[in-house]
Design an enzyme around this catalytic site. Structure first.
Site, mmCIF file in Angstrom:
data_model
loop_
_atom_site.group_PDB
_atom_site.id
_atom_site.type_symbol
_atom_site.label_atom_id
_atom_site.label_comp_id
_atom_site.label_asym_id
_atom_site.label_seq_id
_atom_site.Cartn_x
_atom_site.Cartn_y
_atom_site.Cartn_z
ATOM 1 N N SER A 35 -18.451 56.432 1.256
ATOM 2 C CA SER A 35 -19.201 57.702 1.331
ATOM 3 C C SER A 35 -18.378 58.798 2.006
ATOM 4 C CB SER A 35 -20.547 57.510 2.036
ATOM 5 O OG SER A 35 -20.388 56.853 3.270
ATOM 6 N N HIS A 39 -21.847 48.873 -0.239
ATOM 7 C CA HIS A 39 -21.792 49.882 0.851
ATOM 8 C C HIS A 39 -23.216 50.043 1.396
ATOM 9 C CE1 HIS A 39 -20.298 53.067 3.254
ATOM 10 N NE2 HIS A 39 -20.307 54.071 2.384
ATOM 11 N N HIS A 44 -16.791 42.868 6.302
ATOM 12 C CA HIS A 44 -16.410 44.278 6.396
ATOM 13 C C HIS A 44 -14.968 44.438 5.961
ATOM 14 C CE1 HIS A 44 -15.940 48.338 7.977
ATOM 15 N NE2 HIS A 44 -17.249 48.400 7.876
ATOM 16 N N ARG A 46 -22.751 48.194 15.815
ATOM 17 C CA ARG A 46 -23.993 48.822 15.318
ATOM 18 C C ARG A 46 -25.041 47.738 15.082
ATOM 19 N NH1 ARG A 46 -21.487 51.827 10.212
ATOM 20 N NH2 ARG A 46 -20.673 49.706 10.005
ATOM 21 N N ASP A 106 -25.739 46.614 8.368
ATOM 22 C CA ASP A 106 -26.893 46.477 7.477
ATOM 23 C C ASP A 106 -27.668 45.177 7.668
ATOM 24 O OD1 ASP A 106 -26.464 48.945 6.096
ATOM 25 O OD2 ASP A 106 -24.705 48.004 5.208
HETATM 26 N N1 AMX Z 1 -20.423 37.045 1.258
HETATM 27 C C1 AMX Z 1 -19.698 36.365 0.335
HETATM 28 N N2 AMX Z 1 -18.411 36.660 0.060
HETATM 29 C C2 AMX Z 1 -17.833 37.628 0.778
HETATM 30 C C3 AMX Z 1 -18.512 38.323 1.787
HETATM 31 C C4 AMX Z 1 -19.880 38.015 2.012
HETATM 32 N N3 AMX Z 1 -20.617 38.675 2.898
HETATM 33 N N4 AMX Z 1 -17.664 39.220 2.325
HETATM 34 C C5 AMX Z 1 -16.498 39.078 1.666
HETATM 35 N N5 AMX Z 1 -16.590 38.124 0.729
HETATM 36 C C6 AMX Z 1 -15.604 37.722 -0.249
HETATM 37 C C7 AMX Z 1 -15.228 38.911 -1.119
HETATM 38 O O1 AMX Z 1 -16.193 39.105 -2.160
HETATM 39 C C8 AMX Z 1 -13.850 38.507 -1.623
HETATM 40 O O2 AMX Z 1 -14.028 37.552 -2.640
HETATM 41 P P1 AMX Z 1 -13.080 37.541 -3.973
HETATM 42 O O3 AMX Z 1 -11.690 37.401 -3.453
HETATM 43 O O4 AMX Z 1 -13.574 36.394 -4.747
HETATM 44 O O5 AMX Z 1 -13.288 38.860 -4.633
HETATM 45 C C9 AMX Z 1 -13.265 37.793 -0.404
HETATM 46 O O6 AMX Z 1 -14.389 37.369 0.396
HETATM 47 C C10 AMX Z 1 -12.364 38.653 0.440
HETATM 48 O O7 AMX Z 1 -13.071 39.829 0.803
HETATM 49 P P2 AMX Z 1 -12.761 40.601 2.163
HETATM 50 O O8 AMX Z 1 -11.333 41.045 2.109
HETATM 51 O O9 AMX Z 1 -13.174 39.768 3.334
HETATM 52 O O10 AMX Z 1 -13.770 41.795 2.085
HETATM 53 P P3 AMX Z 1 -13.599 43.193 1.308
HETATM 54 O O11 AMX Z 1 -12.846 44.119 2.181
HETATM 55 O O12 AMX Z 1 -13.064 42.990 -0.071
HETATM 56 O O13 AMX Z 1 -15.112 43.649 1.142
HETATM 57 C C11 AMX Z 1 -17.359 44.001 1.871
HETATM 58 C C12 AMX Z 1 -15.867 44.111 2.255
HETATM 59 C C13 AMX Z 1 -18.166 44.677 2.944
HETATM 60 C C14 AMX Z 1 -17.566 44.736 0.549
HETATM 61 C C15 AMX Z 1 -17.720 42.504 1.736
HETATM 62 O O14 AMX Z 1 -17.582 41.858 2.992
HETATM 63 C C16 AMX Z 1 -19.134 42.280 1.199
HETATM 64 O O15 AMX Z 1 -19.310 42.281 -0.027
HETATM 65 N N6 AMX Z 1 -20.160 42.094 2.099
HETATM 66 C C17 AMX Z 1 -21.537 41.957 1.682
HETATM 67 C C18 AMX Z 1 -22.127 43.321 1.312
HETATM 68 C C19 AMX Z 1 -22.332 44.180 2.556
HETATM 69 O O16 AMX Z 1 -22.920 43.729 3.529
HETATM 70 N N7 AMX Z 1 -21.905 45.431 2.480
HETATM 71 C C20 AMX Z 1 -22.120 46.398 3.577
HETATM 72 C C21 AMX Z 1 -20.863 46.722 4.336
HETATM 73 C C22 AMX Z 1 -21.116 47.766 5.401
HETATM 74 C C23 AMX Z 1 -21.429 49.095 4.772
HETATM 75 O O17 AMX Z 1 -20.585 49.713 4.142
HETATM 76 N N8 AMX Z 1 -22.636 49.562 4.898
#
Ligand code: AMX
Length: 461
Positions: free
Chosen positions: A269, A299, A345, A354, A400
């Site tokens: 964002s 996000h 994250h 947070r 979140d």
């Molecule tokens: N559950 C399951 N798998 C997860 C995970 C979770 N909570 N967090 C990361 N992973 C997976 C990724 O999908 C990725 O898998 P892949 O290699 O098969 O594609 C692998 O672990 C490596 O990811 P990462 O480097 O640890 O994370 P990222 O930087 O690519 O993504 C985020 C970060 C937040 C998108 C991810 O942790 C996620 O999808 N979390 C759940 C959704 C969430 O809570 N989002 C809110 C974030 C805060 C915000 O912006 N409001």
């Protein structure tokens, strides 16, 4: 502590602060006057810094970074906040607990007023109580929506996602953009920031009215009292327009709107607002674009996803699942190719502060709430499982994971509305940054991209 006591005073012009900025001119100066005082000095500071160090390297880009969402590339400047992977966010140098301590509060309240946080983000100074009150009053006077936006919102189907409604309404506000008008009349670029400031103040003032209209139209059959009271603070007016009458919920909203505001410059964002703003699109268009990014499930939409996931868990496993039942449910989520929402994250590597401050709020105000207890139990089992998965870089909860449970407790059960609250708060950070983007004259953003073939040629060399 000495540092905070100092922060509460206003110093004479041009005195250096811990944030490397300059303190505002006097204790009762307006926000715009404080900015007008700081901007020329900051422009000079940045100019000299670039002159001296413009060719200094700050990092290197790898091929994995290019395919991997630019993770770790140092390519953006953001003045309002900095994220430390282990410690979490600092707003102009202050951590969340420090902000809770030093930012002005409402009479009888414990939580910081988001008005104070906006002032801090804009100026680097902790404002006085009087300055924060003047901001509450100023936002109340700017809050009225143009009729065409009200009509547009009232005509939207209540099946349209609240984030789509928010984005469309904010886009339509650009009809009255002071910045767009000044630009079309040929205003000198040194004055851009002043009009971006005016639009930002108008937009922040109007956001609670838009958000409450969306809430009332979508869930309450259009009923709601949309009067803004200039004696109330921004959050109190918002809560009132949402139809709630509970001082504790207002306190939660003050905390919520403060902590969701800013998370440095690279998140979807914030980066989107900065990027779109760099084309000199006005603050309404820039912010609406950022809201479309916040509406993604990885996000800001994650706060809605967490609640949906928790309720599904309760439905499938019962209200007091055993540790083993929790573990099985989490593995089931992962094995079906889904993420555990609220965990992980892109930058943080520890529990999000947070999350922690919302947990502290829950421990104080709703320790026996069953859903809060479920969140606490989930917190015990998710991180080891995500660690066992082997690929997740941060197994800890993010912002979140907690917010929805608090909102539910006070009666706000409409999950697909939660991201709108995140959006209202996010305006404080991204618009403070946008004002500085134009004050510093940052150019249109245009990084270089390469094709896979071009990259392969490059590595062969
Ligand atoms: N559950 C399951 N798998 C997860 C995970 C979770 N909570 N967090 C990361 N992973 C997976 C990724 O999908 C990725 O898998 P892949 O290699 O098969 O594609 C692998 O672990 C490596 O990811 P990462 O480097 O640890 O994370 P990222 O930087 O690519 O993504 C985020 C970060 C937040 C998108 C991810 O942790 C996620 O999808 N979390 C759940 C959704 C969430 O809570 N989002 C809110 C974030 C805060 C915000 O912006 N409001």
């Amino acid at each position: 502590m000495a540092l905070f006591r100092n922060s509460l005073k206003c110093y004479p012009a041009a005195e250096k602060t811990i944030f490397g900025s300059y303190r505002c001119i006097s204790a009762d100066a307006s926000l715009k006057d404080c900015l007008a005082n700081k901007i020329p000095k900051e422009q000079e500071r940045v100019k000299n810094f670039r002159k001296e160090h413009g060719n200094t390297k700050v990092g290197e880009t790898t091929i994995d970074m290019m395919y991997g969402g630019m993770r770790g590339i140092k390519g953006l400047v953001c003045e309002t906040s900095v994220l430390d992977a282990d410690e979490g966010i600092r707003f102009r140098g202050l951590s969340i607990p420090e902000c809770q301590k030093v930012l002005p509060k409402a009479a009888g309240g414990d939580e910081p007023l988001p008005e104070g946080l906006f002032w801090l983000l804009c100026t680097g100074d902790v404002p006085t109580q009087a300055q924060v009150q003047s901001l509450s009053r100023e936002w109340a006077t700017r809050a009225a929506l143009p009729q065409h936006v009200v009509t547009m919102l009232n005509n939207m189907p209540n099946t349209l996602h609240p984030m789509s409604q928010l984005s469309a309404a904010v886009t339509a506000l650009n009809h009255d953009s002071k910045y767009a008008k000044a630009y079309s009349q040929g205003v000198h670029k040194s004055k851009y920031w002043e009009f971006v400031y005016e639009d930002s103040m108008d937009l922040i003032a109007k956001l609670p009215v838009i958000a409450a209209t969306i809430y009332n139209n979508t869930y309450k059959g259009g009923k709601g009292n949309m009067c803004v009271d200039s004696n109330l603070d921004w959050s109190a007016n918002f809560v009132k327009m949402l139809g709630y009458d509970d001082e504790k919920f207002t306190e939660l909203m003050r905390l919520y709107l403060t902590i969701h505001s800013d998370h440095e410059g690279g998140n979807v964002s914030a980066h989107t607002v900065h990027l779109v703003g760099s084309a000199l699109s006005d603050p309404y268009l820039s912010f609406a674009a950022g809201m479309n990014g916040l509406a993604g499930p990885l996000h800001g939409l994650a706060n809605q996803e967490v609640l949906i996931w928790l309720l599904k868990l309760r439905e499938q496993v019962g209200k007091s699942p055993s540790e083993q039942e929790l573990k099985d449910f989490i593995w089931k989520t992962l094995k079906s190719g889904q993420v555990v929402p609220g965990y992980g994250h892109a930058v943080l590597r520890k529990t999000d502060p947070r999350y922690t401050c919302q947990r502290e709020f829950a421990l104080k105000h709703l320790p026996n709430d069953p859903l809060f207890q479920l969140v606490s139990n989930v917190y015990k089992v998710v991180p080891p499982i995500l660690t066992e998965l082997g690929k997740v870089k941060n197994p800890w909860p993010n912002v979140d994971a907690h917010s929805g449970v608090l909102l539910q407790y006070y009666g706000m059960k409409e999950m697909n509305y939660y991201t709108v609250l995140f959006g209202v708060s996010r305006a404080l950070g991204v618009l403070a940054s946008l004002i500085w983007d134009r004050a510093l004259g940052l150019p249109i953003e245009r990084p270089k991209s390469l094709s896979t073939d071009a990259l392969m040629k490059l590595v062969k060399k």
